[in-house]
Design a protein around this motif. Structure first.
Motif, short mmCIF file in Angstrom:
data_model
loop_
_atom_site.label_atom_id
_atom_site.label_comp_id
_atom_site.label_asym_id
_atom_site.label_seq_id
_atom_site.Cartn_x
_atom_site.Cartn_y
_atom_site.Cartn_z
N THR A 122 -14.04 51.09 129.21
CA THR A 122 -15.27 51.84 128.95
C THR A 122 -16.50 51.10 129.43
O THR A 122 -17.34 51.66 130.15
CB THR A 122 -15.41 52.09 127.43
N ASN A 123 -16.65 49.85 129.02
CA ASN A 123 -17.86 49.08 129.26
C ASN A 123 -17.83 48.27 130.56
O ASN A 123 -18.77 47.54 130.86
CB ASN A 123 -18.12 48.13 128.10
N MET A 124 -16.76 48.42 131.31
CA MET A 124 -16.64 47.68 132.57
C MET A 124 -16.62 48.68 133.73
O MET A 124 -17.67 49.09 134.21
CB MET A 124 -15.37 46.81 132.55
N THR A 148 -11.19 53.68 126.95
CA THR A 148 -10.96 52.64 125.95
C THR A 148 -11.35 51.29 126.54
O THR A 148 -11.52 51.16 127.76
CB THR A 148 -9.51 52.60 125.43
N THR A 149 -11.50 50.32 125.64
CA THR A 149 -11.79 48.96 126.08
C THR A 149 -11.24 47.97 125.08
O THR A 149 -10.48 48.34 124.17
CB THR A 149 -13.30 48.75 126.33
N PHE A 150 -11.63 46.71 125.23
CA PHE A 150 -11.07 45.61 124.46
C PHE A 150 -12.21 44.74 123.93
O PHE A 150 -13.33 44.80 124.45
CB PHE A 150 -10.14 44.78 125.35
N ASP A 160 -16.36 43.89 118.95
CA ASP A 160 -15.05 44.52 119.01
C ASP A 160 -15.10 45.73 119.95
O ASP A 160 -16.17 46.12 120.43
CB ASP A 160 -14.56 44.91 117.62
N ALA A 161 -13.94 46.28 120.24
CA ALA A 161 -13.83 47.35 121.22
C ALA A 161 -14.64 48.58 120.82
O ALA A 161 -15.32 49.19 121.66
CB ALA A 161 -12.36 47.72 121.42
N THR A 168 -21.84 51.38 125.19
CA THR A 168 -21.78 52.05 126.49
C THR A 168 -22.35 53.46 126.39
O THR A 168 -23.10 53.89 127.28
CB THR A 168 -20.32 52.10 127.01
N ALA A 169 -22.00 54.18 125.33
CA ALA A 169 -22.53 55.54 125.15
C ALA A 169 -24.05 55.53 125.10
O ALA A 169 -24.71 56.36 125.74
CB ALA A 169 -21.95 56.16 123.88
N VAL A 170 -24.61 54.57 124.37
CA VAL A 170 -26.07 54.46 124.27
C VAL A 170 -26.67 54.09 125.62
O VAL A 170 -27.67 54.67 126.06
CB VAL A 170 -26.46 53.42 123.19
N ASN A 171 -26.07 53.11 126.29
CA ASN A 171 -26.58 52.69 127.60
C ASN A 171 -26.61 53.85 128.59
O ASN A 171 -27.62 54.07 129.29
CB ASN A 171 -25.69 51.59 128.19
#
Length: 196
Positions: A122-124, A148-150, A160-161, A168-171
């Protein structure tokens, strides 16, 4: 809020759904099984609607990575391996726009101006592709529950994930890079937007 209709100029981008992400070295993912199920739902919906599905694979250059070329973990999960994608993009960095073949050129040649993103992490790679897609002028939609992420640590902090997914959603939404929504909303918008 209901996601606006997705026009016929929309492609689904499935990012890095690879077996190497089951390696314990990543830590505990946020509902990997749910992510896999939602990605498959999106693929089925796009295929049923006759819309292109792009599959992206991460070919890591790191010799110890579970995602490195020729490693067992480089392979897709079975439900993704069964797809006949419109195109397979391979990359060794975070953004699917910096892979081979050139994703941006492929989309432009087909008049596709809207992309729906799902996959790992998600965040990568998902977030980086979304940010770059937004910068390049695409309408970007992220089906957050199909990612998903880790856990991650750095700069003396750790998260945490689940927290990283929320960030990420906010960004993406707060920064104007993407519309952040759910698999169900995406499928509904895809169905409503056919031939629009």
């Amino acid at each position: 809020m209901t996601l606006p209709d997705l026009p016929d100029t929309t492609a689904l981008i499935v990012i890095d759904m690879q077996q190497g992400f089951t390696d314990p070295s990543w830590g505990d993912p946020a509902d990997l099984d749910g992510c896999r199920a939602h990605v498959r739902e999106l693929v089925d919906a796009f295929e049923s609607a006759g819309r292109p599905v792009v599959v992206v694979r991460h070919d890591s250059d790191k010799p110890t990575s579970p995602l490195r070329r020729n490693a067992a973990g480089n392979a897709f999960f079975d439900e993704i391996a069964a797809i006949d994608p419109a195109v397979l993009v391979t990359k060794s960095v975070n953004s699917a726009f910096l892979g081979s073949p050139d994703l941006g050129a492929w989309l432009r040649e087909r008049g596709l101006d809207t992309i729906v993103l799902c996959g790992i992490q998600t965040n990568m790679c998902v977030e980086t592709t979304a940010r770059m897609g937004g910068n390049l002028g695409y309408r970007v939609v992220v089906a957050l529950d199909a990612t998903t992420t880790f856990p991650l640590a750095g700069a003396g902090e750790a998260a945490d994930a689940e927290t990283l997914i929320r960030i990420t959603a906010v960004n993406l939404a707060g920064g104007g890079f993407a519309e952040v929504t759910t698999t169900a909303e995406t499928i509904a918008a895809c169905t409503r937007g056919q031939h629009s």
